[in-house]
Design an enzyme around this catalytic site. Structure first.
Site, mmCIF file in Angstrom:
data_model
loop_
_atom_site.group_PDB
_atom_site.id
_atom_site.type_symbol
_atom_site.label_atom_id
_atom_site.label_comp_id
_atom_site.label_asym_id
_atom_site.label_seq_id
_atom_site.Cartn_x
_atom_site.Cartn_y
_atom_site.Cartn_z
ATOM 1 N N GLU A 78 119.096 52.385 39.955
ATOM 2 C CA GLU A 78 118.115 53.471 39.949
ATOM 3 C C GLU A 78 116.919 53.123 39.077
ATOM 4 O OE1 GLU A 78 122.249 55.523 39.756
ATOM 5 O OE2 GLU A 78 121.349 53.590 39.251
ATOM 6 N N ARG A 138 126.063 27.555 28.344
ATOM 7 C CA ARG A 138 124.845 26.811 28.063
ATOM 8 C C ARG A 138 123.751 27.165 29.064
ATOM 9 N NH1 ARG A 138 129.085 23.380 27.356
ATOM 10 N NH2 ARG A 138 128.932 22.498 29.446
#
Length: 352
Positions: free
Chosen positions: A55, A212
Site C-alpha cells: 500500500e 556479503r
C-alpha cells in the site's frame, strides 16, 4: 458482494504484482489504486522485510508521479496492517492519503497486524474484503502456516548437479555452481534473519556463512549463523566469527531448532547445508520454499542434496509445485538454473 469489474481486474493485477515480491518473514502482497472512473492510478508490491508495504509502495508511486489519490479506491491482496513494525501502519498511510474505499482479498489474522479494516471503517473509509480471498490465501499458504505455528519461515537452498549431488565421492564440492549463482545466493543471505548448516558441513567446508554485498564486502547487518548438531564446532572454525552472531543448537530435531530461533526473534531462516540437515527439514514438512541452484554437470555418485527423507515408494513421494514468486520458477543464473519451488497445499505437513 458489491465489487465492480474494475475492482476485480485490479485485484487480479494486484495478485500478479504480489508474485514479484520475495518470500520470507512477510507475506506476498500487491496493491492497485483506482480512480472513481476505474482507471489505474498507481501500483505497488512488497519487496521483502524492511521495505515499504504494498500500500505504501503504491502511494509513493502515485506521489512520485504527481497523481492525486484523494477519493480513490485502494485494491490490495491483504487487509492493510494496523501496527508499527519496521514500517508504519498501512491503515494510517491510507487515511492520510484520503483514500475513500479499500477493497482487500484476505483478512490479516496475525495478532500484531490485524484490525486495519476496522480502523479504516471507523474513520469513514468504505471498506470491503473477500475479493479473490482464496487466491491470496493459496499464494501465502506456507507463510500463514509458519505464523500459525510460531516458527520462522524456512527457505532450503542447495547447490547441486543435474543428478542431485552436492559433493563428489571424494568429498570435494567447490565449486559446483557458477560465480553468478553464488552471487545470486548471497542476495538471499542479505534478506534472512539466520543461516543454518549442519556440523558435517562445518567439518567438511569450514564455511563463513556471512552475508556479503555484490562487491564482496561484508553486509552491515549479519544474519545469525546457526549450526545444528551435537559435534562441537571447533574454536577456530570460521563460522564462529568475532561479532557474537554465532549459535550452536545441540539437536537433530528441526522443530526444536525453529522453536528456539523463533524465541530469539528469527522470522526467516535459510537452511544452506548440507544434505542431511536439508533432508531433515523436508522430512518434517518444515521447508516452506526450495531454491535449487542446478549446474549442467553430472557426478554419478557422491553426496545427495537431500538425505534421509524416509521415502521408499512412489506413494510416499513429496510433491512440490513451481513457484513464480521472486523472479520465476526456473531462472538462468550464469551457466546454471535457479529452480524455485514450494510444497503443494494439499500435501503440506506443518508441525504445530
Amino acid at each position: 458482494m458489491d465489487f465492480s469489474r474494475a475492482e476485480l481486474a485490479a485485484m487480479e493485477q494486484a495478485l500478479q504484482l504480489a508474485r514479484r515480491g520475495v518470500r520470507g518473514a512477510n507475506p506476498l502482497v500487491g496493491a492497485v489504486i483506482l480512480a472513481p472512473s476505474g482507471e489505474v492510478l498507481a501500483t505497488g508490491f512488497h519487496r521483502g522485510a524492511g521495505t515499504p508495504h504494498a500500500e505504501a509502495d503504491a502511494l509513493a508511486a502515485a506521489a512520485a508521479a504527481g497523481t492525486e489519490v484523494s477519493g480513490a479506491t485502494m485494491v490490495v491482496t491483504l487487509e492493510p496492517c494496523n501496527h508499527t513494525g519496521r514500517t508504519g501502519p498501512c491503515s494510517q498511510a491510507i487515511l492520510r492519503a484520503g483514500i475513500a474505499r479499500v477493497v482487500y482479498a484476505a483478512a490479516d489474522t496475525t495478532d500484531d497486524a490485524a484490525g486495519g479494516a476496522g480502523t479504516l471503517a471507523a474513520a469513514g473509509v468504505n471498506t470491503l474484503g473477500g475479493l479473490l480471498a482464496e487466491e491470496t490465501q493459496d499464494l501465502n499458504h506456507r507463510w500463514a502456516a509458519a505464523v500459525a505455528a510460531n516458527r520462522p519461515f524456512v527457505t532450503v537452498k542447495t547447490a547441486q548437479t543435474l543428478d542431485g549431488r552436492t559433493a563428489a565421492a571424494d568429498g570435494t564440492s567447490q565449486w559446483i555452481t557458477s560465480p553468478e549463482a553464488r552471487t545470486d545466493a548471497q542476495n538471499l543471505r542479505l534478506r534472512v534473519d539466520a543461516i543454518l548448516a549442519g556440523t558435517g558441513t562445518i567439518q567438511a567446508d569450514d564455511p563463513q556463512l556471512t552475508a556479503r554485498h555484490p562487491d564482496g564486502s561484508d553486509a552491515e547487518v549479519q544474519p545469525l549463523r546457526v549450526v545444528m548438531g551435537h559435534t562441537t564446532v571447533p574454536a577456530g572454525a570460521r563460522i564462529r566469527g568475532t561479532d557474537g552472531r554465532f549459535l550452536q543448537l545441540s539437536t537433530h530435531d528441526p522443530a526444536v531448532v525453529l522453536a528456539e530461533l523463533h524465541a530469539r526473534g528469527v522470522r526467516h531462516l535459510m537452511v544452506e547445508g548440507g544434505g542431511t540437515v536439508a533432508g531433515a527439514f523436508l522430512r518434517a514438512g518444515l521447508a516452506d520454499e526450495l531454491l535449487a541452484y542446478t549446474a549442467p554437470a553430472l557426478l554419478g555418485a557422491g553426496t545427495p542434496a537431500f538425505a534421509g527423507l524416509g521415502i521408499t515408494s512412489m506413494a510416499q513421494t513429496q510433491r512440490w509445485r513451481w513457484d513464480p514468486a521472486g523472479g520465476g520458477a526456473a531462472v538462468p543464473v550464469g551457466a546454471d538454473l535457479r529452480l524455485h519451488l514450494e510444497p503443494l497445499p494439499e500435501t503440506k505437513n506443518d508441525q504445530q
